[in-house]
Design a protein around this motif. Structure first.
Motif, short mmCIF file in Angstrom:
data_model
loop_
_atom_site.label_atom_id
_atom_site.label_comp_id
_atom_site.label_asym_id
_atom_site.label_seq_id
_atom_site.Cartn_x
_atom_site.Cartn_y
_atom_site.Cartn_z
N UNK A 37 18.27 37.04 -0.66
CA UNK A 37 17.98 37.68 0.62
C UNK A 37 18.80 37.07 1.75
N UNK A 38 18.98 35.75 1.69
CA UNK A 38 19.77 35.07 2.73
C UNK A 38 21.22 35.52 2.68
N UNK A 39 21.78 35.59 1.47
CA UNK A 39 23.17 36.04 1.31
C UNK A 39 23.31 37.48 1.77
N UNK A 40 22.31 38.31 1.47
CA UNK A 40 22.37 39.71 1.88
C UNK A 40 22.41 39.84 3.40
N UNK A 41 21.62 38.98 4.08
CA UNK A 41 21.61 39.00 5.54
C UNK A 41 22.98 38.58 6.10
N UNK A 42 23.57 37.54 5.50
CA UNK A 42 24.89 37.10 5.94
C UNK A 42 25.93 38.20 5.74
N UNK A 43 25.88 38.84 4.58
CA UNK A 43 26.84 39.91 4.28
C UNK A 43 26.68 41.08 5.25
N UNK A 44 25.44 41.37 5.61
CA UNK A 44 25.18 42.53 6.49
C UNK A 44 25.62 42.25 7.92
N UNK A 45 25.29 41.04 8.42
CA UNK A 45 25.57 40.74 9.83
C UNK A 45 26.96 40.16 10.06
N UNK A 46 27.57 39.62 9.02
CA UNK A 46 28.89 39.00 9.18
C UNK A 46 29.93 39.78 8.37
N UNK A 47 29.91 41.09 8.49
CA UNK A 47 30.87 41.89 7.73
C UNK A 47 32.31 41.55 8.10
N UNK A 48 32.54 41.19 9.37
CA UNK A 48 33.90 40.87 9.80
C UNK A 48 34.39 39.53 9.26
N UNK A 49 33.48 38.73 8.67
CA UNK A 49 33.86 37.49 7.98
C UNK A 49 33.49 37.59 6.50
N UNK A 50 33.50 38.78 5.97
CA UNK A 50 33.10 38.97 4.58
C UNK A 50 34.02 38.23 3.61
N UNK A 51 35.23 37.92 4.07
CA UNK A 51 36.18 37.22 3.19
C UNK A 51 35.86 35.74 3.04
N UNK A 52 34.94 35.21 3.87
CA UNK A 52 34.66 33.77 3.86
C UNK A 52 33.69 33.41 2.73
N UNK A 53 34.02 32.42 1.90
CA UNK A 53 33.07 31.97 0.87
C UNK A 53 31.86 31.31 1.52
N UNK A 54 30.73 31.33 0.82
CA UNK A 54 29.48 30.78 1.35
C UNK A 54 29.00 29.66 0.44
N UNK A 55 28.44 28.62 1.07
CA UNK A 55 27.90 27.50 0.28
C UNK A 55 26.64 27.00 0.96
N UNK A 56 25.65 26.63 0.15
CA UNK A 56 24.36 26.16 0.66
C UNK A 56 24.27 24.66 0.40
N UNK A 57 24.04 23.86 1.46
CA UNK A 57 24.11 22.41 1.34
C UNK A 57 22.96 21.75 2.09
N UNK A 58 22.86 20.44 1.90
CA UNK A 58 21.96 19.62 2.71
C UNK A 58 22.72 18.37 3.14
N UNK A 59 23.02 18.29 4.43
CA UNK A 59 23.69 17.10 4.95
C UNK A 59 22.78 15.88 4.86
N UNK A 60 21.47 16.11 4.86
CA UNK A 60 20.52 15.00 4.81
C UNK A 60 20.52 14.33 3.43
N UNK A 61 20.47 15.13 2.37
CA UNK A 61 20.42 14.58 1.01
C UNK A 61 21.80 14.45 0.38
N UNK A 62 22.78 15.14 0.93
CA UNK A 62 24.13 15.12 0.35
C UNK A 62 24.35 16.20 -0.69
N UNK A 63 23.36 17.04 -0.91
CA UNK A 63 23.49 18.08 -1.93
C UNK A 63 24.61 19.05 -1.60
N UNK A 64 25.56 19.17 -2.51
CA UNK A 64 26.68 20.13 -2.44
C UNK A 64 27.71 19.84 -1.36
N UNK A 65 27.56 18.75 -0.59
CA UNK A 65 28.46 18.58 0.55
C UNK A 65 29.92 18.38 0.12
N UNK A 66 30.15 17.71 -0.99
CA UNK A 66 31.53 17.47 -1.40
C UNK A 66 32.18 18.72 -2.00
#
Length: 459
Positions: A332-361
């Protein structure tokens, strides 16, 4: 073995002109303001003088205030002192001796490395005679300078060099190399094997308090930047160098960009302008979104800035650890991004946590890939074969009774990738057909994360 660069810190209470001195010596354009506490993080610049160079560190003003930002600023200064080989203790000659100057002097007397007392704001010679007052706290030579006018620095640098015993020669600039090498022109051909700087510059942009500084600190594995829940903690754009898996990155942490009507002070206006200006010099813009708050109106505004500047883009959803995540929530979150950010649809998306370090690298690998895509070039022959296929699958529109005909295509620029197509009706191509051609370019050649531009010229 190459000697490590000498590091020199500018230390003093707020508003004595440390940043003005830093800007003059390092040729930087860091934000300067009469508001106390403008500088809140360490800033690094290179000073080159005659036949030696050193790293100059600008630090927050030491005022020993015990609130959250005061403690963070003091910690930044302490870290600078720990890594410094010498210290420039800056005082304000116009305001004279302050009790805080005395407190700072007591701290600096415990330092093992050389400390030079610098009396700033000597804009008029009449002030120089007042410098003797600082002898009460520092019994050594007083170096009178004017950061605003750039006077007194030759003697100060000479004294610094003597105090440190350093003789570090900087690497030659490009212009100096050309002058010193008569055969340079013979080497400047298409087959030159000169090393290419593949450093990826990343601007980290977003609203206040979405975790930009926390993300940089997590990547650097140190408290390089002050992090606080107080909006506006970061005032200026801060560059940090990181090497990860053989790739060099420059991380540019920027001040939070608030809505225009919410920006009141001149200092915040300067901070916002600095953030927007950082995107002019980056290869990739990381747009940070707060997972808890979702995509806001101001996020859309910031995304439009990235689009207008034609920068490679990565959308980073931070604070993902605070969301009860399941497949449906993420979808649902990705769908919202795709719908509202159509002009940046070419940008890859990543879900992270700066607090825990998850996926940051993983962000670094994605940003590196986007930077490569932005610099990608497609041969002219390949472009023309692609153009024939694309127009064959979907014919161009009819304008004023005749169908648009494309004769020739070529990539004329990279970063961002720009394509020139020659046709019989340059002004008649509808934006929907341009969008079709851009989508075909992405389908056939990739360009993930890279903005694409098509310009039309009449034959």
């Amino acid at each position: 073995m190459e000697r490590e660069a000498l590091k020199v810190s500018l230390v003093g209470r707020p508003n004595v002109g440390k940043t003005t001195i830093y800007n003059w010596l390092s040729k930087k354009n860091t934000i300067v303001s009469e508001d106390p506490g403008t500088t809140r993080d360490r800033k690094y610049g290179v000073v080159e003088s005659a036949d030696w160079s050193f790293c100059l560190i600008d630090t927050p003003g030491m005022d020993f205030i015990s609130d959250e930002l005061g403690v963070l600023s003091l910690n930044q200064t302490k870290k600078a002192l720990e890594e410094s080989d010498a210290i420039l203790f800056v005082v304000d000659i116009k305001e004279g001796l302050s009790p805080i100057d005395s407190d700072i002097a007591n701290i600096l007397r415990k330092q093992k490395n050389p400390v030079l007392l610098v009396a700033n704001k000597c804009d008029d010679k009449k002030y120089i005679s007042d410098s003797h007052v600082f002898a009460r706290i520092w019994r050594s030579e007083i170096h009178c300078v004017s950061g605003a006018q750039g006077t007194g620095f030759s003697d100060l640098l000479a004294a610094l060099r003597t105090a440190t015993g350093q003789d570090i020669k900087p690497s030659l600039s490009m212009s100096e190399e050309i002058e010193d090498d008569e055969s340079f022109n013979e080497l400047c051909d298409e087959d030159s094997s000169a090393p290419v700087d593949n450093t990826v510059s990343i601007a980290i942009v977003g609203r206040p308090n979405v975790g930009k500084s926390s993300l940089v600190n997590q990547l650097l594995r140190e408290e390089r930047l002050s992090v606080s829940a107080i909006a506006g903690t970061t005032r200026d754009s801060i560059d940090s160098v990181l090497e990860y898996q053989g790739q060099k990155f420059v991380l540019i942490d920027t001040a939070g960009i608030r809505r225009h009507r919410s920006v009141e002070s001149d200092l915040e206006k300067k901070s916002v302008n600095s953030s927007l200006g950082s995107m002019d010099h980056c290869d990739v813009a990381l747009m940070i979104i707060d997972a808890e708050e979702g995509l806001t109106e101001q996020d859309l505004k910031i995304a439009s800035f990235i689009q207008k500047k034609s920068k490679g883009a990565v959308i980073v959803v931070n604070k993902w650890d605070k969301i009860e995540v399941d497949a449906d929530v993420r979808k649902a979150f990705v769908a919202e991004l795709d719908r509202k950010l159509q002009f940046l649809s070419f940008a890859p998306k990543i879900f992270v946590s700066a607090l825990t370090g998850s996926n940051v690298f993983k962000i670094l690998k994605i940003a590196q890939s986007v930077a490569v895509q932005c610099k990608k070039r497609i041969g002219t022959g390949e472009i023309n074969r692609w153009l024939a296929s694309a127009t064959g699958c979907h014919e161009p529109p009819v304008v004023r009774g005749r169908r648009i005909k494309f004769y020739y295509g070529a990539q004329v620029y990279s970063s961002p990738p720009t394509f020139m197509l020659k046709c019989n009706e340059a002004n008649g191509v509808h934006f929907s057909y341009t969008r079709y051609l851009i989508n075909r370019l992405r389908d056939d050649f990739g360009f993930e994360g890279a903005p694409l531009r098509i310009v039309y010229r009449e034959k």
